[in-house]
Write a protein that holds these residues in place. Structure first.
Motif, PDB file in Angstrom:
ATOM      1  N   LEU A 151       0.843  -1.194   0.000  1.00  0.00           N
ATOM      2  CA  LEU A 151       0.000   0.000   0.000  1.00  0.00           C
ATOM      3  C   LEU A 151       0.883   1.250   0.000  1.00  0.00           C
ATOM      4  O   LEU A 151       1.910   1.311   0.689  1.00  0.00           O
ATOM      5  CB  LEU A 151      -0.921   0.022   1.224  1.00  0.00           C
ATOM      6  N   TRP A 152       0.448   2.259  -0.735  1.00  0.00           N
ATOM      7  CA  TRP A 152       1.208   3.496  -0.876  1.00  0.00           C
ATOM      8  C   TRP A 152       0.277   4.695  -0.762  1.00  0.00           C
ATOM      9  O   TRP A 152      -0.900   4.610  -1.141  1.00  0.00           O
ATOM     10  CB  TRP A 152       1.924   3.552  -2.233  1.00  0.00           C
ATOM     11  N   ARG A 153       0.790   5.773  -0.249  1.00  0.00           N
ATOM     12  CA  ARG A 153       0.055   7.036  -0.183  1.00  0.00           C
ATOM     13  C   ARG A 153       0.389   7.861  -1.419  1.00  0.00           C
ATOM     14  O   ARG A 153       1.540   8.239  -1.635  1.00  0.00           O
ATOM     15  CB  ARG A 153       0.438   7.801   1.079  1.00  0.00           C
ATOM     16  N   ALA A 154      -0.626   8.141  -2.236  1.00  0.00           N
ATOM     17  CA  ALA A 154      -0.414   8.887  -3.484  1.00  0.00           C
ATOM     18  C   ALA A 154      -0.363  10.380  -3.203  1.00  0.00           C
ATOM     19  O   ALA A 154      -1.135  10.919  -2.400  1.00  0.00           O
ATOM     20  CB  ALA A 154      -1.523   8.577  -4.472  1.00  0.00           C
ATOM     21  N   GLN A 155       0.565  11.067  -3.875  1.00  0.00           N
ATOM     22  CA  GLN A 155       0.689  12.503  -3.766  1.00  0.00           C
ATOM     23  C   GLN A 155       0.599  13.126  -5.160  1.00  0.00           C
ATOM     24  O   GLN A 155       0.356  12.442  -6.147  1.00  0.00           O
ATOM     25  CB  GLN A 155       2.032  12.869  -3.098  1.00  0.00           C
ATOM     26  N   THR A 156       0.758  14.407  -5.220  1.00  0.00           N
ATOM     27  CA  THR A 156       0.888  15.126  -6.489  1.00  0.00           C
ATOM     28  C   THR A 156       2.150  15.969  -6.389  1.00  0.00           C
ATOM     29  O   THR A 156       2.643  16.213  -5.276  1.00  0.00           O
ATOM     30  CB  THR A 156      -0.329  16.031  -6.770  1.00  0.00           C
ATOM     31  N   PRO A 157       2.716  16.376  -7.537  1.00  0.00           N
ATOM     32  CA  PRO A 157       2.148  16.387  -8.895  1.00  0.00           C
ATOM     33  C   PRO A 157       2.225  15.020  -9.566  1.00  0.00           C
ATOM     34  O   PRO A 157       3.184  14.283  -9.395  1.00  0.00           O
ATOM     35  CB  PRO A 157       3.024  17.403  -9.630  1.00  0.00           C
ATOM     36  N   GLN A 158       1.181  14.724 -10.327  1.00  0.00           N
ATOM     37  CA  GLN A 158       1.155  13.532 -11.159  1.00  0.00           C
ATOM     38  C   GLN A 158       1.500  13.943 -12.585  1.00  0.00           C
ATOM     39  O   GLN A 158       1.026  14.969 -13.068  1.00  0.00           O
ATOM     40  CB  GLN A 158      -0.220  12.870 -11.071  1.00  0.00           C
ATOM     41  N   GLY A 159       2.380  13.157 -13.232  1.00  0.00           N
ATOM     42  CA  GLY A 159       2.932  13.568 -14.513  1.00  0.00           C
ATOM     43  C   GLY A 159       2.545  12.666 -15.668  1.00  0.00           C
ATOM     44  O   GLY A 159       2.409  11.447 -15.489  1.00  0.00           O
ATOM     45  N   PHE A 160       2.398  13.275 -16.841  1.00  0.00           N
ATOM     46  CA  PHE A 160       1.982  12.558 -18.044  1.00  0.00           C
ATOM     47  C   PHE A 160       2.535  13.282 -19.275  1.00  0.00           C
ATOM     48  O   PHE A 160       2.960  14.436 -19.190  1.00  0.00           O
ATOM     49  CB  PHE A 160       0.443  12.517 -18.163  1.00  0.00           C
ATOM     50  N   ARG A 161       2.497  12.595 -20.400  1.00  0.00           N
ATOM     51  CA  ARG A 161       2.571  13.306 -21.670  1.00  0.00           C
ATOM     52  C   ARG A 161       1.185  13.880 -21.930  1.00  0.00           C
ATOM     53  O   ARG A 161       0.159  13.240 -21.652  1.00  0.00           O
ATOM     54  CB  ARG A 161       2.984  12.364 -22.799  1.00  0.00           C
ATOM     55  N   ARG A 167      -6.189  11.814 -23.962  1.00  0.00           N
ATOM     56  CA  ARG A 167      -6.888  10.649 -24.530  1.00  0.00           C
ATOM     57  C   ARG A 167      -7.463   9.768 -23.434  1.00  0.00           C
ATOM     58  O   ARG A 167      -8.556   9.202 -23.582  1.00  0.00           O
ATOM     59  CB  ARG A 167      -5.925   9.861 -25.408  1.00  0.00           C
ATOM     60  N   ALA A 168      -6.751   9.650 -22.337  1.00  0.00           N
ATOM     61  CA  ALA A 168      -7.253   8.832 -21.240  1.00  0.00           C
ATOM     62  C   ALA A 168      -8.534   9.415 -20.668  1.00  0.00           C
ATOM     63  O   ALA A 168      -9.492   8.686 -20.370  1.00  0.00           O
ATOM     64  CB  ALA A 168      -6.185   8.723 -20.155  1.00  0.00           C
ATOM     65  N   TYR A 169      -8.568  10.728 -20.515  1.00  0.00           N
ATOM     66  CA  TYR A 169      -9.793  11.361 -20.020  1.00  0.00           C
ATOM     67  C   TYR A 169     -10.929  11.209 -21.033  1.00  0.00           C
ATOM     68  O   TYR A 169     -12.096  11.020 -20.653  1.00  0.00           O
ATOM     69  CB  TYR A 169      -9.550  12.834 -19.713  1.00  0.00           C
ATOM     70  N   ALA A 170     -10.612  11.314 -22.307  1.00  0.00           N
ATOM     71  CA  ALA A 170     -11.656  11.160 -23.322  1.00  0.00           C
ATOM     72  C   ALA A 170     -12.269   9.769 -23.281  1.00  0.00           C
ATOM     73  O   ALA A 170     -13.447   9.580 -23.633  1.00  0.00           O
ATOM     74  CB  ALA A 170     -11.076  11.438 -24.703  1.00  0.00           C
ATOM     75  N   ALA A 171     -11.493   8.780 -22.830  1.00  0.00           N
ATOM     76  CA  ALA A 171     -11.973   7.399 -22.780  1.00  0.00           C
ATOM     77  C   ALA A 171     -12.644   7.051 -21.455  1.00  0.00           C
ATOM     78  O   ALA A 171     -13.185   5.950 -21.318  1.00  0.00           O
ATOM     79  CB  ALA A 171     -10.798   6.436 -23.025  1.00  0.00           C
ATOM     80  N   TRP A 172     -12.597   7.951 -20.497  1.00  0.00           N
ATOM     81  CA  TRP A 172     -13.196   7.650 -19.190  1.00  0.00           C
ATOM     82  C   TRP A 172     -14.710   7.514 -19.331  1.00  0.00           C
ATOM     83  O   TRP A 172     -15.370   8.379 -19.882  1.00  0.00           O
ATOM     84  CB  TRP A 172     -12.856   8.750 -18.178  1.00  0.00           C
ATOM     85  N   PRO A 173     -15.300   6.431 -18.823  1.00  0.00           N
ATOM     86  CA  PRO A 173     -16.739   6.204 -19.038  1.00  0.00           C
ATOM     87  C   PRO A 173     -17.596   7.132 -18.187  1.00  0.00           C
ATOM     88  O   PRO A 173     -17.138   7.700 -17.191  1.00  0.00           O
ATOM     89  CB  PRO A 173     -16.914   4.744 -18.604  1.00  0.00           C
ATOM     90  N   ASP A 174     -18.846   7.264 -18.590  1.00  0.00           N
ATOM     91  CA  ASP A 174     -19.793   8.012 -17.774  1.00  0.00           C
ATOM     92  C   ASP A 174     -19.994   7.291 -16.444  1.00  0.00           C
ATOM     93  O   ASP A 174     -19.892   6.074 -16.354  1.00  0.00           O
ATOM     94  CB  ASP A 174     -21.131   8.138 -18.499  1.00  0.00           C
ATOM     95  N   GLY A 175     -20.297   8.063 -15.432  1.00  0.00           N
ATOM     96  CA  GLY A 175     -20.462   7.466 -14.106  1.00  0.00           C
ATOM     97  C   GLY A 175     -19.668   8.242 -13.080  1.00  0.00           C
ATOM     98  O   GLY A 175     -19.374   9.427 -13.262  1.00  0.00           O
ATOM     99  N   PRO A 176     -19.307   7.584 -11.991  1.00  0.00           N
ATOM    100  CA  PRO A 176     -18.562   8.277 -10.937  1.00  0.00           C
ATOM    101  C   PRO A 176     -17.253   8.857 -11.479  1.00  0.00           C
ATOM    102  O   PRO A 176     -16.562   8.219 -12.270  1.00  0.00           O
ATOM    103  CB  PRO A 176     -18.300   7.174  -9.897  1.00  0.00           C
ATOM    104  N   PRO A 177     -16.891  10.061 -11.052  1.00  0.00           N
ATOM    105  CA  PRO A 177     -15.644  10.663 -11.524  1.00  0.00           C
ATOM    106  C   PRO A 177     -14.435   9.975 -10.878  1.00  0.00           C
ATOM    107  O   PRO A 177     -14.553   9.387  -9.802  1.00  0.00           O
ATOM    108  CB  PRO A 177     -15.753  12.119 -11.077  1.00  0.00           C
ATOM    109  N   PRO A 178     -13.282  10.051 -11.501  1.00  0.00           N
ATOM    110  CA  PRO A 178     -12.080   9.451 -10.932  1.00  0.00           C
ATOM    111  C   PRO A 178     -11.586  10.255  -9.731  1.00  0.00           C
ATOM    112  O   PRO A 178     -11.878  11.433  -9.592  1.00  0.00           O
ATOM    113  CB  PRO A 178     -11.079   9.525 -12.083  1.00  0.00           C
ATOM    114  N   THR A 179     -10.817   9.564  -8.869  1.00  0.00           N
ATOM    115  CA  THR A 179     -10.265  10.255  -7.707  1.00  0.00           C
ATOM    116  C   THR A 179      -9.047  11.086  -8.083  1.00  0.00           C
ATOM    117  O   THR A 179      -8.776  12.113  -7.464  1.00  0.00           O
ATOM    118  CB  THR A 179      -9.870   9.254  -6.622  1.00  0.00           C
TER     119      THR A 179
END
Length: 379
Positions: A151-161, A167-179
Motif C-alpha cells: 500500500l502506498w500514499r499517493a501525492q501530487t504532482p502527477q505527470g503525463f505526456r 486521450r485517457a480522459y476522453a476514454a473515461w466512461p460516464d459514471g462516478p468521476p475518478p479520484t
C-alpha cells in the motif's frame, strides 16, 4: 526539456472551513507556494484552475508572478483537470504535471523525480509508504487489521505526456468521476511509475492541518535596532510610544515627532533589511507633515507580514530628563501591544537619563532607541 503544469485550485475547502487555496500560510496564500515552485522549476506555462468568478482572487494571490494564466474549473476535480488540459497550448508530447493547490510544500527535487520518470514511463506520481498500522472500524469499535504490504500514499504532482492524459480522459466512461489522474491513466491501460514522495508534501484538508503546516515552515530569527532623536520646542504635550503626555514642551519634527515609534519603526525595517523610515516616509514629502507616527509603525508591520514574517517582541528605551516616563509606561506598553498585535509581555518600554550629560541631559532634546525581534519564513 520544458514542461507544462496545472494547479487545481477550484475547490471550496468545505472540510477546512474555507477555500484553503486563498488562506495564508507563512504569510503567503496557499496557492502561491505551489505556483512559485513550479515556475521556479522551469514550467513553460502554468494553468491555475479556479472556480468560475475566482479569477480576481488568483490574480491577487499570484501578484508579481509571470508565466501563469487562469482557467475556470468545473463541479468536480476531474472536470477542473479537464478544463486545465484544454487550456494548455503546449505540443501534444509535452510533459505536464498536475498538482493540487492544497499541497503547498512542493519542492524542486520532487518535481525533478516525476519529470525524470516520464522519460521512461507514460505516467508517474510521487508516493510514500504506509507507515502506520491500518485497522477497519465502525461506530467507534475497532475491527480487523488491514495488511499494509504493497500500500502506498499517493501525492501530487502527477505527470503525463499531454496527449496521453487527454486521450485517457476522453476514454473515461460516464459514471462516478475518478479520484485522480493516475486512476484515469490506468483505466486507459497506461503504466504508471512510482517515484519517492516527500513527507512535507502533505495535503491541507482539515483546519488543524494548517497549524501543522505552519510548524513545518523554516524560519529565521532576526534582530533589528533603531534610534531617533528630536529637539524640544514650544508646546503643551508630547507624543511618546503612541501616547500623548501633557508637558510644557513638545518635540519638533516633520510628523508628530514620536521618537519612540520612529525608533521602533526603524528597528522592524532594519530587521527585514528594508531600509529606514526616511526611505518609506521622506521628511521632504508634505503629505507626512504632522502625521501620526503610528501610521509608520503599522506600515512596517504590514511589510513584515507580507513577507511571511511576524514580530516576536519589542523593547523601547526613552532617553530624557523630562517628562517622567514611568507614570505613563503601562499606557505606552498597552498602546504598542495593540498597534503590533503582540501580547503585553512581549512589549517593553523603559526610560533612562544621561545624568545631565549631552543634549538630553541639557534638556535640548529627547532620544529613543528600540530593538525588535522578528521571524521570517525561509532557510
Amino acid at each position: 526539456m520544458s514542461f507544462s503544469a496545472i494547479i487545481v485550485a477550484a475547490g471550496t475547502g468545505s472540510r477546512a472551513g474555507e477555500a484553503k487555496q486563498w488562506r495564508r500560510l507563512g504569510g503567503r496564500p496557499v496557492l502561491r507556494w505551489s505556483a512559485e515552485a513550479l515556475l521556479s522549476a522551469g514550467a513553460s506555462e502554468l494553468v491555475v484552475v479556479v472556480a468560475p468568478g475566482a479569477e480576481a482572487l488568483a490574480a491577487e494571490a499570484l501578484q508579481g508572478l509571470e508565466g501563469w494564466f487562469a482557467a475556470a474549473g468545473g463541479a468536480t476535480r476531474a472536470a477542473s483537470v479537464r478544463a486545465g488540459l484544454d487550456a494548455l497550448k503546449a505540443p501534444s508530447d509535452t510533459r505536464v504535471l498536475i498538482h493540487d493547490a492544497a499541497r503547498p510544500f512542493l519542492d524542486a527535487a520532487t518535481i525533478g523525480r516525476v519529470l525524470a520518470a516520464l522519460e521512461q514511463h507514460e505516467a508517474a506520481l510521487p508516493v510514500l509508504p504506509v507507515a502506520d498500522s491500518l485497522r477497519r472500524g465502525a461506530d467507534d469499535v475497532l475491527g480487523e487489521s488491514v495488511d499494509r504490504d504493497g500500500l502506498w500514499r499517493a501525492q501530487t504532482p502527477q505527470g503525463f505526456r499531454l496527449e496521453t492524459i487527454r486521450r485517457a480522459y476522453a476514454a473515461w466512461p460516464d459514471g462516478p468521476p475518478p479520484t485522480d489522474e493516475v486512476e484515469v491513466a490506468r483505466a486507459a491501460g497506461r503504466t504508471v511509475a512510482m517515484v519517492a514522495g516527500d513527507t512535507r508534501l502533505m495535503k491541507l484538508t482539515y483546519p488543524e492541518d494548517f497549524a501543522m503546516a505552519e510548524a513545518l515552515i523554516p524560519r529565521q530569527t532576526r534582530v533589528g535596532q533603531g534610534f531617533d532623536a528630536h529637539r524640544w520646542g514650544p508646546g503643551s504635550s508630547v507624543w511618546l510610544c503612541g501616547v500623548e503626555i501633557p508637558h510644557d514642551q513638545t518635540l519638533i519634527g516633520h510628523s508628530d515627532a514620536d521618537a519612540g515609534l520612529h525608533a521602533l519603526t526603524d528597528a522592524i525595517l532594519g530587521a527585514m533589511g528594508d531600509g529606514d523610515i526616511g526611505d518609506h516616509f521622506p521628511p521632504t514629502d508634505p503629505q507626512w507633515k504632522g502625521a501620526s507616527s503610528d501610521r509608520f509603525l503599522i506600515h512596517a508591520v504590514e511589510r513584515l507580514t507580507a513577507r511571511g514574517g511576524q514580530l516576536v517582541n519589542v523593547d523601547v528605551t526613552l532617553i530624557c530628563e523630562r517628562p517622567k516616563v514611568k507614570p505613563h509606561r503601562e499606557a505606552m506598553r498597552e498602546r504598542l501591544a495593540d498597534l503590533l498585535s503582540l501580547p503585553l509581555d512581549a512589549v517593553s518600554v523603559k526610560a533612562t537619563t544621561t545624568e545631565a550629560m549631552g543634549f538630553t541631559g541639557r534638556g535640548e532634546g529627547l532620544a529613543a532607541q528600540a530593538i525588535a525581534t522578528i521571524e521570517l519564513t525561509g532557510s
